[in-house]
Design a protein around this motif. Structure first.
Motif, PDB file in Angstrom:
ATOM      1  N   ASP A  79     -14.974  13.062   6.877  1.00 25.21           N
ATOM      2  CA  ASP A  79     -15.323  11.760   6.069  1.00 25.21           C
ATOM      3  C   ASP A  79     -14.549  12.129   4.620  1.00 25.21           C
ATOM      4  O   ASP A  79     -14.806  10.587   3.741  1.00 25.21           O
ATOM      5  CB  ASP A  79     -16.055  10.647   6.280  1.00 25.21           C
ATOM      6  N   ARG A  80     -14.989  13.025   4.098  1.00 22.89           N
ATOM      7  CA  ARG A  80     -14.916  13.001   2.432  1.00 22.89           C
ATOM      8  C   ARG A  80     -14.073  13.657   2.102  1.00 22.89           C
ATOM      9  O   ARG A  80     -13.304  14.326   0.624  1.00 22.89           O
ATOM     10  CB  ARG A  80     -15.886  13.698   2.083  1.00 22.89           C
ATOM     11  N   THR A  81     -12.516  14.658   2.984  1.00 28.87           N
ATOM     12  CA  THR A  81     -11.471  15.269   2.758  1.00 28.87           C
ATOM     13  C   THR A  81     -10.179  15.052   2.815  1.00 28.87           C
ATOM     14  O   THR A  81     -10.569  14.210   3.984  1.00 28.87           O
ATOM     15  CB  THR A  81     -12.166  16.954   3.835  1.00 28.87           C
TER      16      THR A  81
ATOM     17  N   GLY B  60       0.996  -1.302   0.024  1.00 30.53           N
ATOM     18  CA  GLY B  60      -0.433   0.308   0.022  1.00 30.53           C
ATOM     19  C   GLY B  60       1.214   1.563   0.010  1.00 30.53           C
ATOM     20  O   GLY B  60       1.859   1.298  -0.536  1.00 30.53           O
ATOM     21  N   GLY B  61       0.019   2.181   0.838  1.00 29.53           N
ATOM     22  CA  GLY B  61       1.159   3.554   0.719  1.00 29.53           C
ATOM     23  C   GLY B  61       1.893   3.755   1.055  1.00 29.53           C
ATOM     24  O   GLY B  61       2.163   3.558   2.575  1.00 29.53           O
ATOM     25  N   CYS B  62       2.910   4.201   1.121  1.00 33.60           N
ATOM     26  CA  CYS B  62       4.277   4.830   1.965  1.00 33.60           C
ATOM     27  C   CYS B  62       3.356   5.533   3.717  1.00 33.60           C
ATOM     28  O   CYS B  62       3.356   7.037   2.932  1.00 33.60           O
ATOM     29  CB  CYS B  62       5.540   5.030   1.533  1.00 33.60           C
ATOM     30  N   VAL B  63       4.051   5.270   4.357  1.00 34.66           N
ATOM     31  CA  VAL B  63       3.603   6.098   5.806  1.00 34.66           C
ATOM     32  C   VAL B  63       4.949   6.663   6.468  1.00 34.66           C
ATOM     33  O   VAL B  63       5.639   6.008   6.272  1.00 34.66           O
ATOM     34  CB  VAL B  63       2.660   6.025   6.748  1.00 34.66           C
ATOM     35  N   VAL B  64       4.700   7.726   6.613  1.00 34.48           N
ATOM     36  CA  VAL B  64       5.646   8.934   7.555  1.00 34.48           C
ATOM     37  C   VAL B  64       5.376   9.419   8.467  1.00 34.48           C
ATOM     38  O   VAL B  64       4.039   9.979   9.046  1.00 34.48           O
ATOM     39  CB  VAL B  64       6.067   9.929   6.681  1.00 34.48           C
ATOM     40  N   PRO B  65       6.166   8.958   9.661  1.00 35.17           N
ATOM     41  CA  PRO B  65       5.283   9.933  11.269  1.00 35.17           C
ATOM     42  C   PRO B  65       4.153  11.511  11.250  1.00 35.17           C
ATOM     43  O   PRO B  65       5.225  12.362   9.635  1.00 35.17           O
ATOM     44  CB  PRO B  65       6.879  10.611  11.917  1.00 35.17           C
ATOM     45  N   GLY B  66       3.197  11.397  11.219  1.00 36.90           N
ATOM     46  CA  GLY B  66       2.508  12.459  11.430  1.00 36.90           C
ATOM     47  C   GLY B  66       1.109  11.381  10.579  1.00 36.90           C
ATOM     48  O   GLY B  66      -0.127  12.146  10.838  1.00 36.90           O
ATOM     49  N   GLY B  67       1.048  10.621  10.447  1.00 35.45           N
ATOM     50  CA  GLY B  67       0.177   9.949   9.444  1.00 35.45           C
ATOM     51  C   GLY B  67       0.749  10.515   7.905  1.00 35.45           C
ATOM     52  O   GLY B  67      -1.568  10.285   7.489  1.00 35.45           O
ATOM     53  N   PHE B  68       1.039  10.689   7.626  1.00 36.38           N
ATOM     54  CA  PHE B  68       0.476  10.961   6.090  1.00 36.38           C
ATOM     55  C   PHE B  68       0.997   9.991   4.932  1.00 36.38           C
ATOM     56  O   PHE B  68       1.721   9.220   5.636  1.00 36.38           O
ATOM     57  CB  PHE B  68       1.404  11.868   5.831  1.00 36.38           C
TER      58      PHE B  68
ATOM     59  N   LYS C  49       0.618  34.796  -5.599  1.00 38.43           N
ATOM     60  CA  LYS C  49       2.162  33.329  -5.415  1.00 38.43           C
ATOM     61  C   LYS C  49       2.864  32.737  -6.130  1.00 38.43           C
ATOM     62  O   LYS C  49       2.019  31.844  -5.664  1.00 38.43           O
ATOM     63  CB  LYS C  49       2.379  33.762  -4.209  1.00 38.43           C
ATOM     64  N   GLN C  50       3.975  32.551  -6.921  1.00 39.43           N
ATOM     65  CA  GLN C  50       4.227  31.441  -6.975  1.00 39.43           C
ATOM     66  C   GLN C  50       5.299  30.523  -5.587  1.00 39.43           C
ATOM     67  O   GLN C  50       6.335  30.746  -5.870  1.00 39.43           O
ATOM     68  CB  GLN C  50       5.416  31.624  -8.080  1.00 39.43           C
ATOM     69  N   CYS C  51       4.680  28.936  -5.305  1.00 37.58           N
ATOM     70  CA  CYS C  51       4.928  28.859  -4.452  1.00 37.58           C
ATOM     71  C   CYS C  51       4.592  27.220  -3.986  1.00 37.58           C
ATOM     72  O   CYS C  51       3.482  27.296  -4.773  1.00 37.58           O
ATOM     73  CB  CYS C  51       4.844  29.319  -2.934  1.00 37.58           C
ATOM     74  N   PHE C  52       5.066  26.050  -3.472  1.00 38.21           N
ATOM     75  CA  PHE C  52       3.905  24.813  -3.392  1.00 38.21           C
ATOM     76  C   PHE C  52       3.171  25.156  -2.285  1.00 38.21           C
ATOM     77  O   PHE C  52       2.697  26.665  -0.799  1.00 38.21           O
ATOM     78  CB  PHE C  52       5.324  24.619  -2.473  1.00 38.21           C
ATOM     79  N   GLN C  53       1.861  24.605  -2.683  1.00 40.89           N
ATOM     80  CA  GLN C  53       0.617  24.778  -1.642  1.00 40.89           C
ATOM     81  C   GLN C  53      -0.114  23.574  -1.277  1.00 40.89           C
ATOM     82  O   GLN C  53       1.100  22.713  -0.861  1.00 40.89           O
ATOM     83  CB  GLN C  53      -0.254  25.483  -2.718  1.00 40.89           C
ATOM     84  N   VAL C  54      -0.765  24.102  -0.161  1.00 37.83           N
ATOM     85  CA  VAL C  54      -1.694  22.548   0.136  1.00 37.83           C
ATOM     86  C   VAL C  54      -2.850  22.810  -0.127  1.00 37.83           C
ATOM     87  O   VAL C  54      -3.180  23.855  -0.587  1.00 37.83           O
ATOM     88  CB  VAL C  54      -1.614  23.512   1.979  1.00 37.83           C
ATOM     89  N   GLY C  55      -3.477  21.652  -0.194  1.00 42.35           N
ATOM     90  CA  GLY C  55      -5.076  21.380  -1.029  1.00 42.35           C
ATOM     91  C   GLY C  55      -5.689  20.778  -0.202  1.00 42.35           C
ATOM     92  O   GLY C  55      -5.381  19.605   0.761  1.00 42.35           O
ATOM     93  N   TYR C  56      -6.839  21.097   0.082  1.00 41.17           N
ATOM     94  CA  TYR C  56      -8.527  20.771   0.715  1.00 41.17           C
ATOM     95  C   TYR C  56      -9.077  19.953  -0.456  1.00 41.17           C
ATOM     96  O   TYR C  56     -10.272  20.631  -1.293  1.00 41.17           O
ATOM     97  CB  TYR C  56      -8.720  21.189   1.519  1.00 41.17           C
ATOM     98  N   ILE C  57      -9.207  18.723  -0.626  1.00 41.89           N
ATOM     99  CA  ILE C  57      -9.523  17.514  -2.000  1.00 41.89           C
ATOM    100  C   ILE C  57     -10.860  16.924  -1.226  1.00 41.89           C
ATOM    101  O   ILE C  57     -11.217  16.444  -0.724  1.00 41.89           O
ATOM    102  CB  ILE C  57      -9.056  16.618  -2.649  1.00 41.89           C
TER     103      ILE C  57
ATOM    104  N   LYS D 294      -3.537  12.727   3.603  1.00 45.04           N
ATOM    105  CA  LYS D 294      -3.932  12.394   5.190  1.00 45.04           C
ATOM    106  C   LYS D 294      -5.649  12.681   4.860  1.00 45.04           C
ATOM    107  O   LYS D 294      -5.475  13.514   4.200  1.00 45.04           O
ATOM    108  CB  LYS D 294      -3.408  12.538   6.359  1.00 45.04           C
ATOM    109  N   GLU D 295      -6.467  11.684   5.722  1.00 44.31           N
ATOM    110  CA  GLU D 295      -7.427  12.595   5.590  1.00 44.31           C
ATOM    111  C   GLU D 295      -7.746  13.454   6.673  1.00 44.31           C
ATOM    112  O   GLU D 295      -7.041  13.988   8.152  1.00 44.31           O
ATOM    113  CB  GLU D 295      -8.428  11.564   7.118  1.00 44.31           C
ATOM    114  N   HIS D 296      -8.396  14.539   6.185  1.00 44.10           N
ATOM    115  CA  HIS D 296      -8.520  15.762   6.741  1.00 44.10           C
ATOM    116  C   HIS D 296      -9.546  15.797   8.326  1.00 44.10           C
ATOM    117  O   HIS D 296     -11.065  15.549   8.354  1.00 44.10           O
ATOM    118  CB  HIS D 296      -8.865  17.004   6.027  1.00 44.10           C
ATOM    119  N   ARG D 297      -9.179  15.901   9.401  1.00 40.46           N
ATOM    120  CA  ARG D 297      -9.829  15.494  10.714  1.00 40.46           C
ATOM    121  C   ARG D 297      -9.740  16.994  11.181  1.00 40.46           C
ATOM    122  O   ARG D 297      -8.180  16.529  11.977  1.00 40.46           O
ATOM    123  CB  ARG D 297      -9.385  14.374  10.877  1.00 40.46           C
ATOM    124  N   VAL D 298     -10.356  17.794  11.726  1.00 43.20           N
ATOM    125  CA  VAL D 298      -9.827  18.968  12.562  1.00 43.20           C
ATOM    126  C   VAL D 298     -10.894  19.375  13.931  1.00 43.20           C
ATOM    127  O   VAL D 298     -12.797  18.581  12.893  1.00 43.20           O
ATOM    128  CB  VAL D 298      -9.912  19.849  11.197  1.00 43.20           C
ATOM    129  N   ARG D 299     -11.137  19.465  14.805  1.00 42.35           N
ATOM    130  CA  ARG D 299     -12.480  18.900  15.841  1.00 42.35           C
ATOM    131  C   ARG D 299     -13.123  20.469  14.971  1.00 42.35           C
ATOM    132  O   ARG D 299     -14.545  19.605  15.473  1.00 42.35           O
ATOM    133  CB  ARG D 299     -11.689  19.061  16.439  1.00 42.35           C
TER     134      ARG D 299
END
Length: 283
Positions: free
Chosen positions: A54-56, A11-19, A111-119, A39-44
């Motif tokens: 559960d879908r992000t 399966g996937g390669c899992v690294v510390p932090g649950g990613f 701004k041209q930079c590396f980004q984070v995404g929410y799918i 990783k699955e987006h889980r915020v309280r």
């Protein structure tokens, strides 16, 4: 090393932090690889209601040349994608959107930079499929079906898109000016009606109407301000105590004597002038 290779195959390669680390290539023939952490987006306490629970899927290290459409097509292989949100830092709400106060012809430079995404997927199983994707199976960004412009072709396309057609700009300017003229006419009509309501009647009374909430109070006219000032001065004079103190009585007498002397001097000058003109007629 054998255990790591075996885990990649399962399966996937899992690294510390649950990613989970996903391999990314620009083209199928590219040698260099880029890593995405998902990783699955889980915020309280999630402030953005569009990020469904559960879908992000939360994605880190998205290259700057990947747009929202590119990311959507890239992750569509795991299931239908409902929406994609890209931002510079995690937790930003609509940071990639343009300023609504600016016109459509004046978009700020991104701004041209590396980004984070929410799918956000339509099905929760798509998130599990993305996190279980094997590392050895690389995701391809540019394919014959969806080519990504790079280099000189990209610069030419961006420059062409930045140019504004004169007829489109003229139409936008005309529409804006028409709306502006309409607002000015409505404002002038409103002020005219208020001025008619604020006119004085025969006895000097002014009808005061109550404005709506949020409406700024209109200043009084110059004549109304002058009349108000005169009324205030009359009230002050009526309230003053004349000749109540001894010094007030002395000042009144002194002012009266000075006024008589001034009139006497004026009469002497007038008589001297008449004598010089030989028109003096005492009787």
């Amino acid at each position: 090393m054998a255990a790591s290779t075996e885990s990649h195959a399962r399966g996937g390669c899992v690294v510390p932090g649950g990613f989970t680390v996903l391999s990314l290539k620009f083209q199928s023939g590219s040698v260099a690889r880029h890593q995405l952490c998902v990783k699955e987006h889980r915020v309280r306490a999630e402030k953005n209601v569009s990020r469904a629970r559960d879908r992000t899927l939360f994605v880190l290290n998205i290259p700057p040349y990947c747009s929202q459409n590119t990311v959507k097509e890239l992750f569509s292989q795991f299931g239908p994608v409902e929406s994609v949100e890209l931002s510079e830092k995690p937790g930003c709400v609509n940071s990639g959107s343009t300023n609504v106060s600016l016109a459509q012809f004046f978009t700020p430079v991104e701004k041209q930079c590396f980004q984070v995404g929410y799918i956000v997927f339509k099905n929760a199983s798509s998130v599990a499929a993305a996190t279980a994707h094997p590392y050895d199976s690389s995701l391809i960004i540019s394919t014959p079906q969806r080519p990504i412009r790079t280099g000189l072709h990209k610069w030419i396309h961006e420059y062409t898109q930045s140019l504004i057609k004169p007829e489109i700009l003229q139409k936008a300017v005309d529409d804006f000016m028409n709306q502006y003229d309409k607002r000015k006419e409505e404002e002038a009509e409103r002020l005219k009606k208020e001025a008619e309501q604020q006119q004085e009647d025969e006895e000097g009374w002014i009808k005061v109407t109550k404005g709506g909430r949020g409406v700024k109070a209109r200043p009084h006219s110059e004549g109304a301000n002058e009349r108000t000032l005169q009324k205030e001065n009359k009230k002050k004079k009526r309230k003053e105590l004349l000749n109540f103190y001894a010094w007030q009585h002395r000042n009144t007498q002194r002012e009266h004597i000075a006024e008589l002397r001034m009139k006497f001097e004026e009469d002497k000058q007038r008589i001297a002038l008449l004598r010089a003109q030989r028109k003096f007629r005492p009787y």
